[in-house]
Scaffold this motif. Structure first.
Motif, PDB file in Angstrom:
ATOM      1  N   THR A 268      -2.648   2.292  16.202  1.00 29.25           N
ATOM      2  CA  THR A 268      -2.866   3.663  15.765  1.00 29.25           C
ATOM      3  C   THR A 268      -3.301   3.647  14.320  1.00 29.25           C
ATOM      4  OG1 THR A 268      -1.894   5.867  15.669  1.00 29.25           O
ATOM      5  CG2 THR A 268      -0.496   4.051  14.947  1.00 29.25           C
ATOM      6  N   SER A 269      -3.793   4.739  13.857  1.00 24.59           N
ATOM      7  CA  SER A 269      -4.143   4.836  12.447  1.00 24.59           C
ATOM      8  C   SER A 269      -3.683   6.181  11.928  1.00 24.59           C
ATOM      9  CB  SER A 269      -5.646   4.673  12.224  1.00 24.59           C
ATOM     10  OG  SER A 269      -6.343   5.704  12.868  1.00 24.59           O
ATOM     11  N   TYR A 270      -3.392   6.235  10.637  1.00 25.40           N
ATOM     12  CA  TYR A 270      -2.882   7.433  10.010  1.00 25.40           C
ATOM     13  C   TYR A 270      -3.729   7.763   8.799  1.00 25.40           C
ATOM     14  CZ  TYR A 270       1.259   6.190  12.677  1.00 25.40           C
ATOM     15  OH  TYR A 270       2.130   5.870  13.677  1.00 25.40           O
ATOM     16  N   SER A 271      -3.850   9.032   8.488  1.00 25.71           N
ATOM     17  CA  SER A 271      -4.472   9.450   7.236  1.00 25.71           C
ATOM     18  C   SER A 271      -3.362   9.972   6.354  1.00 25.71           C
ATOM     19  CB  SER A 271      -5.499  10.542   7.477  1.00 25.71           C
ATOM     20  OG  SER A 271      -6.008  10.998   6.245  1.00 25.71           O
ATOM     21  N   SER A 272      -3.143   9.305   5.233  1.00 25.32           N
ATOM     22  CA  SER A 272      -2.020   9.672   4.376  1.00 25.32           C
ATOM     23  C   SER A 272      -2.361   9.396   2.937  1.00 25.32           C
ATOM     24  CB  SER A 272      -0.800   8.864   4.800  1.00 25.32           C
ATOM     25  OG  SER A 272       0.276   9.122   3.953  1.00 25.32           O
ATOM     26  N   ILE A 273      -2.169  10.378   2.054  1.00 20.21           N
ATOM     27  CA  ILE A 273      -2.599  10.374   0.656  1.00 20.21           C
ATOM     28  C   ILE A 273      -3.996   9.773   0.524  1.00 20.21           C
ATOM     29  CG2 ILE A 273      -0.289  10.396  -0.333  1.00 20.21           C
ATOM     30  CD1 ILE A 273      -0.649   7.408  -0.960  1.00 20.21           C
ATOM     31  N   GLY A 274      -4.867  10.128   1.490  1.00 22.46           N
ATOM     32  CA  GLY A 274      -6.248   9.687   1.419  1.00 22.46           C
ATOM     33  C   GLY A 274      -6.433   8.225   1.730  1.00 22.46           C
ATOM     34  N   MET A 275      -5.388   7.568   2.175  1.00 22.23           N
ATOM     35  CA  MET A 275      -5.453   6.129   2.371  1.00 22.23           C
ATOM     36  C   MET A 275      -5.382   5.841   3.866  1.00 22.23           C
ATOM     37  SD  MET A 275      -3.100   3.255   0.554  1.00 22.23           S
ATOM     38  CE  MET A 275      -1.591   4.136   0.937  1.00 22.23           C
ATOM     39  N   ARG A 276      -6.412   5.244   4.430  1.00 23.67           N
ATOM     40  CA  ARG A 276      -6.398   4.926   5.849  1.00 23.67           C
ATOM     41  C   ARG A 276      -5.629   3.639   6.062  1.00 23.67           C
ATOM     42  NH1 ARG A 276      -9.427   2.086   9.584  1.00 23.67           N
ATOM     43  NH2 ARG A 276     -10.884   1.364   8.005  1.00 23.67           N
ATOM     44  N   ILE A 277      -4.560   3.750   6.829  1.00 25.76           N
ATOM     45  CA  ILE A 277      -3.763   2.577   7.122  1.00 25.76           C
ATOM     46  C   ILE A 277      -3.839   2.328   8.621  1.00 25.76           C
ATOM     47  CG2 ILE A 277      -1.463   1.556   7.060  1.00 25.76           C
ATOM     48  CD1 ILE A 277      -0.830   3.283   4.709  1.00 25.76           C
ATOM     49  N   SER A 278      -4.421   1.232   8.999  1.00 23.20           N
ATOM     50  CA  SER A 278      -4.544   0.908  10.411  1.00 23.20           C
ATOM     51  C   SER A 278      -3.608  -0.237  10.724  1.00 23.20           C
ATOM     52  CB  SER A 278      -5.988   0.494  10.721  1.00 23.20           C
ATOM     53  OG  SER A 278      -6.120   0.158  12.085  1.00 23.20           O
ATOM     54  N   ALA A 279      -2.520   0.093  11.420  1.00 18.67           N
ATOM     55  CA  ALA A 279      -1.525  -0.926  11.725  1.00 18.67           C
ATOM     56  C   ALA A 279      -1.904  -1.629  13.022  1.00 18.67           C
ATOM     57  CB  ALA A 279      -0.156  -0.280  11.876  1.00 18.67           C
ATOM     58  N   THR A 280      -1.881  -2.938  13.031  1.00 17.07           N
ATOM     59  CA  THR A 280      -2.217  -3.701  14.220  1.00 17.07           C
ATOM     60  C   THR A 280      -1.086  -4.628  14.589  1.00 17.07           C
ATOM     61  OG1 THR A 280      -3.248  -5.442  12.920  1.00 17.07           O
ATOM     62  CG2 THR A 280      -4.673  -3.662  13.659  1.00 17.07           C
ATOM     63  N   LEU A 281      -0.977  -4.858  15.868  1.00 14.13           N
ATOM     64  CA  LEU A 281       0.078  -5.723  16.376  1.00 14.13           C
ATOM     65  C   LEU A 281      -0.533  -6.854  17.183  1.00 14.13           C
ATOM     66  CD1 LEU A 281       2.634  -3.072  17.637  1.00 14.13           C
ATOM     67  CD2 LEU A 281       2.794  -4.465  15.587  1.00 14.13           C
ATOM     68  N   ALA A 282       0.068  -8.018  17.104  1.00 19.71           N
ATOM     69  CA  ALA A 282      -0.373  -9.152  17.898  1.00 19.71           C
ATOM     70  C   ALA A 282       0.248  -9.059  19.293  1.00 19.71           C
ATOM     71  CB  ALA A 282       0.042 -10.443  17.207  1.00 19.71           C
ATOM     72  N   GLN A 283       0.094 -10.118  20.067  1.00 21.97           N
ATOM     73  CA  GLN A 283       0.562 -10.080  21.448  1.00 21.97           C
ATOM     74  C   GLN A 283       2.072  -9.901  21.538  1.00 21.97           C
ATOM     75  OE1 GLN A 283      -0.934 -13.651  23.219  1.00 21.97           O
ATOM     76  NE2 GLN A 283      -3.002 -12.833  23.439  1.00 21.97           N
TER      77      GLN A 283
ATOM     78  N   GLY B 215      -5.868   8.890  -2.918  1.00 21.85           N
ATOM     79  CA  GLY B 215      -5.959   7.727  -2.051  1.00 21.85           C
ATOM     80  C   GLY B 215      -6.427   6.501  -2.796  1.00 21.85           C
ATOM     81  N   LEU B 216      -7.073   5.631  -2.085  1.00 27.01           N
ATOM     82  CA  LEU B 216      -7.377   4.305  -2.579  1.00 27.01           C
ATOM     83  C   LEU B 216      -8.871   4.086  -2.779  1.00 27.01           C
ATOM     84  CD1 LEU B 216      -5.789   1.776  -3.313  1.00 27.01           C
ATOM     85  CD2 LEU B 216      -6.029   1.022  -0.953  1.00 27.01           C
ATOM     86  N   ASN B 217      -9.251   3.747  -4.019  1.00 28.23           N
ATOM     87  CA  ASN B 217     -10.629   3.393  -4.350  1.00 28.23           C
ATOM     88  C   ASN B 217     -11.639   4.439  -3.886  1.00 28.23           C
ATOM     89  OD1 ASN B 217      -9.664   1.039  -5.491  1.00 28.23           O
ATOM     90  ND2 ASN B 217     -10.058  -0.202  -3.672  1.00 28.23           N
ATOM     91  N   LYS B 218     -11.412   5.703  -4.267  1.00 24.41           N
ATOM     92  CA  LYS B 218     -12.280   6.792  -3.847  1.00 24.41           C
ATOM     93  C   LYS B 218     -13.383   7.103  -4.851  1.00 24.41           C
ATOM     94  CE  LYS B 218     -10.318   8.017   0.072  1.00 24.41           C
ATOM     95  NZ  LYS B 218      -9.696   9.359   0.176  1.00 24.41           N
ATOM     96  N   THR B 219     -13.291   6.607  -6.080  1.00 24.02           N
ATOM     97  CA  THR B 219     -14.303   6.933  -7.081  1.00 24.02           C
ATOM     98  C   THR B 219     -15.574   6.125  -6.854  1.00 24.02           C
ATOM     99  OG1 THR B 219     -13.540   5.264  -8.653  1.00 24.02           O
ATOM    100  CG2 THR B 219     -12.509   7.434  -8.784  1.00 24.02           C
TER     101      THR B 219
ATOM    102  N   ALA C 227      -1.572  10.484  -5.125  1.00 22.78           N
ATOM    103  CA  ALA C 227      -1.763   9.178  -5.750  1.00 22.78           C
ATOM    104  C   ALA C 227      -3.243   8.852  -5.807  1.00 22.78           C
ATOM    105  CB  ALA C 227      -1.027   8.102  -4.973  1.00 22.78           C
ATOM    106  N   ILE C 228      -3.737   8.636  -7.004  1.00 23.73           N
ATOM    107  CA  ILE C 228      -5.108   8.166  -7.200  1.00 23.73           C
ATOM    108  C   ILE C 228      -4.992   6.702  -7.583  1.00 23.73           C
ATOM    109  CG2 ILE C 228      -7.201   8.349  -8.601  1.00 23.73           C
ATOM    110  CD1 ILE C 228      -4.874  11.329  -8.238  1.00 23.73           C
ATOM    111  N   ILE C 229      -5.349   5.816  -6.670  1.00 19.32           N
ATOM    112  CA  ILE C 229      -5.193   4.382  -6.897  1.00 19.32           C
ATOM    113  C   ILE C 229      -6.567   3.743  -6.870  1.00 19.32           C
ATOM    114  CG2 ILE C 229      -3.900   2.323  -6.257  1.00 19.32           C
ATOM    115  CD1 ILE C 229      -3.087   4.985  -4.040  1.00 19.32           C
ATOM    116  N   ASP C 230      -6.997   3.192  -7.993  1.00 16.78           N
ATOM    117  CA  ASP C 230      -8.369   2.721  -8.079  1.00 16.78           C
ATOM    118  C   ASP C 230      -8.488   1.796  -9.289  1.00 16.78           C
ATOM    119  OD1 ASP C 230     -11.228   2.553  -8.442  1.00 16.78           O
ATOM    120  OD2 ASP C 230     -11.429   4.419  -7.298  1.00 16.78           O
TER     121      ASP C 230
END
Length: 496
Positions: free
Chosen positions: A57-72, A233-237, A273-276
């Protein structure tokens, strides 16, 4: 920088509102644990993720796309995953000479992309550093500065120190003194308007974390346009912010050197959070002579904040030898000089060393991030408007006792930094003396004993814990707590 490496992401010290640590997975739920195994599977900060097994799944949070992945092994139980993670780290953790003592990685390495380390271009540190700033500012060739500060620093005349420097190099200035604790989007807009009206071509922030964060946000809008919300979010500038000289007056936040700014959205009542890396100050100035006037309570709170930065960065799952070296020496200096700085604010040696300590701790957490002390402290500050450093100090021993059950060997290094030379490889003894030393230091500098003394109510623990679980700082905590474990941590801190 083309991309920020997966395990080098310095996440913000704020809540990630939409992120849940429990992800539906068919008939069962998989809780993504904090730490290296989780971060190793996160997309890189640029949004170009490594191809992995399966995106859940993926979430949009404080402008930061976090895509969590799981192995087998995603169908495995939490206990099975913990065992798997332990097996991955066993070769490191079984050999103290490899895993601890600041001579190697504490956790599995970052993979094929390595680590990143973030710093201002130039850092002026030590007694008289502000005097040397004039020549460096002159070298930049700018004509007029917007000084971003607060009304108190203007009223007491503290800002005159930087005005004198600018006068000596014939650089004009205008002063925006509207910054308040927890700067807002409205204050940023006011600052941008003044910058444009006065035709300033660079910014000087003067004060603690709030003026620095506000100045960064003003600098972003000056060169990128739009609203500050656009860069949450992250690196938006797209463009580097206007050049910023950050003149620091406290020994705790390290905002003068970090690459993120925290700005309050007054409509949503949340911290953005503006992280850049492009919002990292051009020049950071840490002159302890500017800190001599800090009151005892502020000295104590900011000093314990710096200690928390150092310890959390050291046990962080994305620490590396560079952040380790910074964190360990910061601990050593704080243990040695914080009491003296609080007792005698005019002790310039103590002020000088605490200035170095907060800077070193900032170097560490700016790239290694933090943990559940900050994740929990942010909720206390938001709900009760409590001093951040005080909350950190009260929570620090409780959370580290929790963490020690996962990474006890790392406390040998912390104990040594605190001056205990006879610990050997006795991790249990190291944990004991570290926790005792944290509590002793807090008591000696006047930090309240527990959350009860701060007016925190037990009936709020559930909500506080729920929000703490969503705080990005928790991602790099060495041990992933459940919500009920966080509730218990609040209870322990309330009763200690």
């Amino acid at each position: 920088m083309a991309a920020c490496m997966p395990l080098a992401c310095s996440v913000p010290s704020v809540r990630v509102g939409a992120l849940s640590q429990v992800i539906p997975n068919g008939p069962s739920e998989v809780r993504i644990p904090s730490g290296a195994s989780k971060f190793a599977q996160l997309v890189d900060c640029s949004g170009r993720g490594r191809k992995s097994h399966r995106t859940v799944t993926s979430y949009s949070s404080i402008g930061m796309r976090i895509s969590a992945t799981l192995a087998q092994e995603s169908q495995q139980t939490e206990l099975q995953r913990e065992v798997l993670h332990d097996s991955l780290t066993s070769t490191l953790m079984d050999d103290p000479t490899q895993a601890s003592h600041g001579v190697n990685y504490h956790h599995p390495d970052a993979g094929t992309n390595g680590y990143a380390f973030f710093m201002p271009t130039l850092n002026l540190i030590g007694v008289g550093a502000l005097n040397g700033a004039g020549a460096q500012i002159a070298e930049l060739g700018f004509k007029k500065a917007l000084i971003v500060t607060d009304k108190v620093l203007v009223k007491v005349g503290a800002v005159n120190a930087i005005i004198k420097v600018l006068d000596e190099i014939n650089v004009k200035y205008s002063i925006y003194d509207g910054t308040e604790p927890n700067p807002t989007d409205k204050q940023v807009d006011e600052g941008v308007a003044m910058l444009k009206k006065e035709e300033c071509d660079f910014i000087v922030s003067f004060g603690g974390g709030s003026p620095h964060d506000c100045a960064k946000a003003i600098g972003v809008l000056a060169t990128n346009g739009g609203r500050i919300h656009d860069y949450e979010g992250l690196n938006k500038t797209k463009n580097a912010m206007l050049p910023l000289v950050a003149v620091n007056t406290t020994a705790g936040t390290a905002a003068e050197l970090t690459r993120f700014a925290i700005i309050t959205d007054t409509k949503r009542h949340v911290k953005m959070a503006i992280i850049d890396w492009k919002v990292t100050p051009t020049i950071a100035v840490d002159d302890p002579t500017l800190m001599v006037g800090m009151p005892k309570s502020l000295t104590a709170a900011t000093g314990m904040d710096a200690l928390t930065h150092a310890i959390e960065a050291y046990v962080s799952t994305i620490s590396n030898p560079v952040t380790d070296a910074s964190a360990l020496h910061a601990m050593k200096l704080i243990k040695t000089y914080l009491r003296d700085a609080v007792t005698d604010g005019k002790n310039l040696k103590a002020r000088d060393m605490m200035s170095y300590a907060e800077f070193l701790a900032g170097m560490a957490f700016n790239s290694a991030s933090l943990g559940y002390v900050h994740a929990m402290a942010h909720q206390l500050g938001g709900m009760y408007n409590l001093p951040h450093g005080v909350c950190n100090a009260v929570l620090l021993p409780v959370v580290q006792e929790f963490n020690a059950k996962k990474v006890p060997i790392l406390f040998i290094d912390i104990a040594e930094a605190f001056g205990y030379r006879d610990i050997g490889e006795n991790a249990d003894l190291a944990v004991k003396v570290v926790l005792e030393e944290i509590r002793s230091l807090s008591k000696d500098v006047g930090i309240p004993k527990n959350l009860a003394e701060l007016g925190v109510k037990p009936e709020d623990f559930e909500e506080l814990a729920e929000n703490a679980m969503k705080d990005a700082c928790g991602f790099t905590n060495p041990r992933a707590p459940t919500k009920q474990e966080v509730v218990e941590l609040f209870r322990l801190a309330h009763e200690q």
